[in-house]
Write a protein that holds these residues in place. Structure first.
Motif, PDB file in Angstrom:
ATOM      1  N   SER A 131       0.845  -1.209   0.000  1.00 21.91           N
ATOM      2  CA  SER A 131       0.000   0.000   0.000  1.00 21.91           C
ATOM      3  C   SER A 131       0.871   1.246   0.000  1.00 21.91           C
ATOM      4  N   TRP A 132       1.956   1.207   0.787  1.00 18.44           N
ATOM      5  CA  TRP A 132       2.896   2.333   0.795  1.00 18.44           C
ATOM      6  C   TRP A 132       3.464   2.551  -0.613  1.00 18.44           C
ATOM      7  N   SER A 133       3.850   1.443  -1.276  1.00 15.79           N
ATOM      8  CA  SER A 133       4.403   1.539  -2.634  1.00 15.79           C
ATOM      9  C   SER A 133       3.364   2.102  -3.594  1.00 15.79           C
ATOM     10  N   GLY A 134       2.117   1.631  -3.459  1.00 14.83           N
ATOM     11  CA  GLY A 134       1.060   2.132  -4.330  1.00 14.83           C
ATOM     12  C   GLY A 134       0.822   3.616  -4.142  1.00 14.83           C
ATOM     13  N   LEU A 135       0.834   4.059  -2.877  1.00 11.95           N
ATOM     14  CA  LEU A 135       0.668   5.483  -2.605  1.00 11.95           C
ATOM     15  C   LEU A 135       1.839   6.289  -3.165  1.00 11.95           C
ATOM     16  N   TYR A 136       3.045   5.727  -3.023  1.00  8.06           N
ATOM     17  CA  TYR A 136       4.228   6.419  -3.535  1.00  8.06           C
ATOM     18  C   TYR A 136       4.113   6.648  -5.038  1.00  8.06           C
ATOM     19  N   PHE A 137       3.794   5.566  -5.782  1.00  6.94           N
ATOM     20  CA  PHE A 137       3.678   5.688  -7.231  1.00  6.94           C
ATOM     21  C   PHE A 137       2.489   6.561  -7.615  1.00  6.94           C
ATOM     22  N   GLY A 138       1.372   6.395  -6.885  1.00  6.45           N
ATOM     23  CA  GLY A 138       0.189   7.191  -7.193  1.00  6.45           C
ATOM     24  C   GLY A 138       0.439   8.673  -7.020  1.00  6.45           C
ATOM     25  N   ILE A 139       1.065   9.043  -5.901  1.00  8.69           N
ATOM     26  CA  ILE A 139       1.345  10.451  -5.642  1.00  8.69           C
ATOM     27  C   ILE A 139       2.364  10.997  -6.630  1.00  8.69           C
ATOM     28  N   LYS A 140       3.380  10.178  -6.939  1.00  5.35           N
ATOM     29  CA  LYS A 140       4.414  10.637  -7.875  1.00  5.35           C
ATOM     30  C   LYS A 140       3.833  10.838  -9.272  1.00  5.35           C
ATOM     31  N   TYR A 141       2.984   9.893  -9.719  1.00 10.51           N
ATOM     32  CA  TYR A 141       2.343  10.054 -11.022  1.00 10.51           C
ATOM     33  C   TYR A 141       1.427  11.267 -11.038  1.00 10.51           C
ATOM     34  N   TYR A 142       0.715  11.463  -9.936  1.00  9.77           N
ATOM     35  CA  TYR A 142      -0.175  12.623  -9.850  1.00  9.77           C
ATOM     36  C   TYR A 142       0.615  13.924  -9.944  1.00  9.77           C
ATOM     37  N   ARG A 143       1.738  13.983  -9.226  1.00 13.56           N
ATOM     38  CA  ARG A 143       2.569  15.184  -9.270  1.00 13.56           C
ATOM     39  C   ARG A 143       3.163  15.389 -10.661  1.00 13.56           C
ATOM     40  N   MET A 144       3.499  14.291 -11.345  1.00  9.71           N
ATOM     41  CA  MET A 144       4.016  14.405 -12.706  1.00  9.71           C
ATOM     42  C   MET A 144       2.954  14.958 -13.648  1.00  9.71           C
ATOM     43  N   LEU A 145       1.711  14.457 -13.488  1.00 11.15           N
ATOM     44  CA  LEU A 145       0.617  14.959 -14.327  1.00 11.15           C
ATOM     45  C   LEU A 145       0.372  16.434 -14.060  1.00 11.15           C
ATOM     46  N   GLN A 146       0.398  16.805 -12.772  1.00 11.08           N
ATOM     47  CA  GLN A 146       0.204  18.210 -12.434  1.00 11.08           C
ATOM     48  C   GLN A 146       1.325  19.061 -13.014  1.00 11.08           C
ATOM     49  N   SER A 147       2.562  18.527 -12.966  1.00 12.16           N
ATOM     50  CA  SER A 147       3.700  19.251 -13.519  1.00 12.16           C
ATOM     51  C   SER A 147       3.555  19.423 -15.023  1.00 12.16           C
ATOM     52  N   GLU A 148       3.082  18.354 -15.711  1.00  8.73           N
ATOM     53  CA  GLU A 148       2.877  18.423 -17.158  1.00  8.73           C
ATOM     54  C   GLU A 148       1.784  19.429 -17.508  1.00  8.73           C
ATOM     55  N   LYS A 149       0.712  19.430 -16.707  1.00  7.04           N
ATOM     56  CA  LYS A 149      -0.363  20.399 -16.957  1.00  7.04           C
ATOM     57  C   LYS A 149       0.141  21.823 -16.762  1.00  7.04           C
ATOM     58  N   GLN A 150       0.924  22.001 -15.689  1.00 11.08           N
ATOM     59  CA  GLN A 150       1.475  23.326 -15.426  1.00 11.08           C
ATOM     60  C   GLN A 150       2.427  23.746 -16.537  1.00 11.08           C
ATOM     61  N   LYS A 151       3.225  22.765 -17.018  1.00 17.22           N
ATOM     62  CA  LYS A 151       4.163  23.062 -18.101  1.00 17.22           C
ATOM     63  C   LYS A 151       3.411  23.431 -19.377  1.00 17.22           C
ATOM     64  N   ALA A 152       2.294  22.703 -19.643  1.00 22.34           N
ATOM     65  CA  ALA A 152       1.489  22.994 -20.829  1.00 22.34           C
ATOM     66  C   ALA A 152       0.865  24.385 -20.741  1.00 22.34           C
ATOM     67  N   LEU A 153       0.356  24.731 -19.550  1.00 22.00           N
ATOM     68  CA  LEU A 153      -0.225  26.061 -19.367  1.00 22.00           C
ATOM     69  C   LEU A 153       0.837  27.146 -19.514  1.00 22.00           C
ATOM     70  N   MET A 154       2.017  26.846 -18.948  1.00 21.09           N
ATOM     71  CA  MET A 154       3.111  27.809 -19.052  1.00 21.09           C
ATOM     72  C   MET A 154       3.553  27.958 -20.503  1.00 21.09           C
ATOM     73  N   ALA A 155       3.619  26.825 -21.224  1.00 24.44           N
ATOM     74  CA  ALA A 155       4.004  26.856 -22.635  1.00 24.44           C
ATOM     75  C   ALA A 155       3.005  27.668 -23.443  1.00 24.44           C
ATOM     76  N   SER A 156       1.717  27.466 -23.135  1.00 24.61           N
ATOM     77  CA  SER A 156       0.676  28.215 -23.838  1.00 24.61           C
ATOM     78  C   SER A 156       0.811  29.704 -23.584  1.00 24.61           C
ATOM     79  N   SER A 157       1.021  30.050 -22.307  1.00 28.72           N
ATOM     80  CA  SER A 157       1.156  31.462 -21.955  1.00 28.72           C
ATOM     81  C   SER A 157       2.402  32.074 -22.585  1.00 28.72           C
ATOM     82  N   MET A 158       3.524  31.344 -22.496  1.00 29.66           N
ATOM     83  CA  MET A 158       4.767  31.857 -23.048  1.00 29.66           C
ATOM     84  C   MET A 158       4.693  31.972 -24.568  1.00 29.66           C
TER      85      MET A 158
END
Length: 361
Positions: A131-158
């Motif tokens: 369960s700890w491993s699942g949470l680790y991967f889940g949170i890391k993937y979630y943060r990666m998706l959020q980072s990609e979304k933020q990067k896409a928004l930043m790319a659009s703005s820039m």
């Protein structure tokens, strides 16, 4: 106190979140188990056992984090197998340490009721670690998706900011004045054929500037064609003083690049190099594919180039700064943008991008 421990000076960036969740999660695990022990009227010292168990789980899962970082990019199926095996190994080790803790505190070890008792104890611990491993991967993937979304928004703005800056370049009075003045001169000397070509090139270039969305990428072939429209206008201004060399491989022509990427760089070269040279000015564009990357080299032969061109990047002008920021927004860290000295004189801008084609996207 927790904020002090997890301050930026101690744990930068995402590390703060990991340690916060790590300590908070295992503290919650100990608390839930302790409340459960109260319901069964366990001895008070059992709370110490639970705290030691949570403490053990906290430190045994730390190596998993660094191990998972190393195998993060493995094939999903292989990664799943490795995660299961690693979780079970940590669970077994945890069960052994827990049994030793029982022995030291209660002076008896884990006494199995059946041959499967040890296995069941390991499985219980295995579920927790998994369960700890699942949470680790889940949170890391979630943060990666959020980072990609933020990067896409930043790319659009820039990109939209880049478009406005590009349009300011292309439609500024100085540029239009030079172009219209050249056309007027051609008309006065009754060279109407060249004047007509100039008007056509100017209209095509401005149309290209307005029609192409800077967020979307175009082939290098189209980018060079647009650049040549701009340079053809400048060639009339400089007459025979401007020589243009273009060497783009067939493979590189298929590469996708941000639209109007090179125009501000070429305009800088004309303004600060070609316009100041008394001899013939030379602009060269070389592009090729090497090791799966698109490599572009834009050079001029302007005078008075600094001995260390990279210092120009610290106080970059609008064109250089805008281009670098745009590439950073679109590619993250997966690009290279640097300035070097040209031989025998002048400056070069070297850009390295991932090789993408219409077929690969």
């Amino acid at each position: 106190m927790v904020n002090a421990i997890l301050s930026k000076s101690w744990f930068p960036g995402s590390d703060r979140w990991f340690w916060l969740l790590q300590f908070g999660g295992w503290a919650g695990y100990a608390l839930v188990n302790y409340i459960g022990s109260l319901m069964h009227e366990m001895r008070d010292i059992y709370g110490v056992v639970l705290i030691l168990g949570a403490y053990t789980g906290l430190f045994l899962t730390l190596p998993l984090r660094y191990f998972y970082q190393r195998v993060w990019e493995w094939h999903p199926l292989l990664l799943m197998i490795v995660v299961i095996l690693a979780s079970y190994t940590i669970a077994c080790l945890w069960a052994v340490i827990d049994n030793a803790t029982y022995w030291e505190i209660y002076k008896f070890g884990f006494t199995p009721d059946s041959k499967l008792a040890y296995f069941k104890n390991n499985i219980a611990k295995f579920y927790i670690v998994l369960s700890w491993s699942g949470l680790y991967f889940g949170i890391k993937y979630y943060r990666m998706l959020q980072s990609e979304k933020q990067k896409a928004l930043m790319a659009s703005s820039m990109a939209h900011q880049a478009q406005l800056k590009m349009l300011r370049y292309q439609l500024n009075p100085h540029f239009l004045f030079n172009s219209l003045n050249a056309i007027s001169t051609l008309i006065l000397v009754k060279d109407t054929e060249i004047a007509n070509k100039m008007v056509n090139r100017l209209s095509h270039f401005l149309r290209f500037s307005l029609d192409n969305d800077p967020i979307k990428k175009i082939t290098l072939k189209k980018e060079v064609e647009a650049l040549m429209l701009y340079l053809d206008i400048e060639k009339v201004r400089f007459d025979e003083r401007l020589e243009i060399i273009v060497d783009v491989s067939d493979e590189a022509k298929k590469a996708l690049v941000p639209s109007l990427l090179f125009q501000p760089l070429i305009e800088n070269a004309i303004k600060y190099a070609i316009a100041k040279t008394e001899d013939q000015g030379v602009l060269s564009l070389i592009a090729y594919i090497e090791h799966g990357e698109l490599k572009v080299r834009l050079c001029d032969n302007g005078p008075n180039a600094p001995e260390k061109p990279e210092l120009l990047m610290r106080n970059a002008g609008v064109g250089l700064k805008n281009t670098r920021e745009r590439l950073s927004a679109l590619y993250g860290d997966d690009f290279s943008f640097r300035m070097t000295k040209n031989e025998p004189q002048g400056l070069c801008v070297e850009i390295v991008l991932p090789y993408e084609t219409l077929e690969s996207v």
